[in-house]
Design an enzyme around this catalytic site. Structure first.
Site, PDB file in Angstrom:
ATOM      1  N   GLY A 121      -6.701 -12.347  17.762  1.00  9.15           N
ATOM      2  CA  GLY A 121      -8.117 -12.112  17.383  1.00  9.15           C
ATOM      3  C   GLY A 121      -8.447 -12.790  16.016  1.00  9.15           C
ATOM      4  O   GLY A 121      -7.348 -13.192  15.465  1.00  9.15           O
TER       5      GLY A 121
ATOM      6  N   ASN B  18      -1.907 -13.926  14.849  1.00  7.41           N
ATOM      7  CA  ASN B  18      -2.682 -12.746  14.970  1.00  7.41           C
ATOM      8  C   ASN B  18      -3.728 -12.768  16.104  1.00  7.41           C
ATOM      9  O   ASN B  18      -4.083 -13.783  16.585  1.00  7.41           O
ATOM     10  CB  ASN B  18      -3.586 -12.540  13.517  1.00  7.41           C
TER      11      ASN B  18
ATOM     12  N   HIS C 228       0.959  -1.145  -0.203  1.00  6.29           N
ATOM     13  CA  HIS C 228       0.015   0.024  -0.053  1.00  6.29           C
ATOM     14  C   HIS C 228       0.803   1.271  -0.109  1.00  6.29           C
ATOM     15  O   HIS C 228       0.244   2.359   0.424  1.00  6.29           O
ATOM     16  CB  HIS C 228      -1.031  -0.094   0.888  1.00  6.29           C
TER      17      HIS C 228
END
Length: 290
Positions: free
Chosen positions: A266, A264, A139
């Site tokens: 969660g 990760n 990005h």
């Protein structure tokens, strides 16, 4: 850097790594010869940069603020003024963040020839600061700015000097910090902030990042797919993979029947088809892998 204590203000609560988890990730990494790694905001939270989606501590949980949309930035001068004023105030702190142990471990894996390619969805430059080279910033990066008119590039640090020259008496106190380096300011604070144009053509200056609502270039996507095709396994570190621009590579890895491990805190979008899911801090678990 490696001896510094992690900043846990924006890290969701989680248990210490289970020895069984450590063993399973060790086996996964040991079996990999050409590891493809994708990182997200969860790898940078221990450097003091908040993410968007973490339960209780992410930007969406703490505020009703949402990141700027690409179309809004391009069409609205007032939106650009608001964005750059907030970014100007937040830049000194945001640009000073340093890599944490997780970034350094991935750099070391690259040096050892274990990590084939790293793709980060983050725009914070922490992997580059850590020394990673076999890397794609999916990005983009907030440390670069370019002109929408002529394409001329400038370092964000240099633009800060232009902002200061244009706004010698402008001051604003920030209220909270957001994941991409900006801060929260009122409309009143923003009103008199002056935004420079491109020095070459007078065009609009934009950070070299993919804003929400914009797309990653076809060339970059194809390049990452090529690196994935050369790999034999995929590790996702610190990402819920909710954004399709990153998720597509996990789908491609599944199609190629590559083993996928997720680290990760969660749930993630890949949980139902991953070979391994670990619910730990990246900076706590990754350094345990040899």
């Amino acid at each position: 850097i490696s001896r510094a204590s992690p900043n846990l203000a924006f890290v969701p609560a989680c248990l210490p790594p289970d020895p069984v988890d450590v063993e399973e990730l060790q086996r996964f990494v040991s079996n990999s010869k050409r590891l493809f790694v994708m990182t997200g905001a969860g790898i940078s939270t221990e450097s003091g940069i908040p993410d968007y989606r973490s339960e209780g501590v992410g930007l969406y949980a703490r505020t009703d603020r949402r990141p700027i949309q690409h179309a809004e930035f391009v069409r609205s001068a007032s939106a650009r003024q608001r964005y750059w004023a907030r970014n100007f105030v937040g830049w000194p702190q945001f640009s000073s963040h340093q890599p944490n142990r997780a970034h350094l471990v991935l750099r070391d894996w690259e040096k050892l020839g274990k990590l084939h390619w790293l793709v980060t969805q983050n725009v914070d430059a922490l992997h580059a600061k850590a020394g990673s080279q076999r890397m794609t910033e999916l990005h983009g990066c907030t440390h670069r700015v370019f002109c929408l008119g002529c394409g001329d590039q400038i370092l964000r640090s240099k633009l800060q000097e232009h902002f200061e020259a244009l706004n010698p008496t402008w001051k604003a106190e920030a209220f909270g910090v957001a994941p991409d380096g900006d801060v929260f300011l009122t409309d009143e604070q923003v009103r008199n902030f002056q935004v420079p144009a491109c020095r070459k053509c007078g065009g609009i200056l934009k950070p070299d990042v993919t804003f929400f609502g914009d797309t990653v270039s076809r060339e970059k996507v194809d390049f990452v797919h090529q690196r994935l095709a050369e790999s034999d396994s995929m590790l996702v570190a610190g990402s819920s993979m909710q954004v399709y621009s990153g998720y597509r590579f996990a789908l491609a890895a599944r199609e190629k029947q590559l083993p996928i491990a997720i680290l990760n805190i969660g749930p993630t979008r890949l949980d139902h088809f991953a070979s391994l899911k670990l619910n730990s801090r990246c900076g706590e678990l990754l350094p345990l892998i040899v």
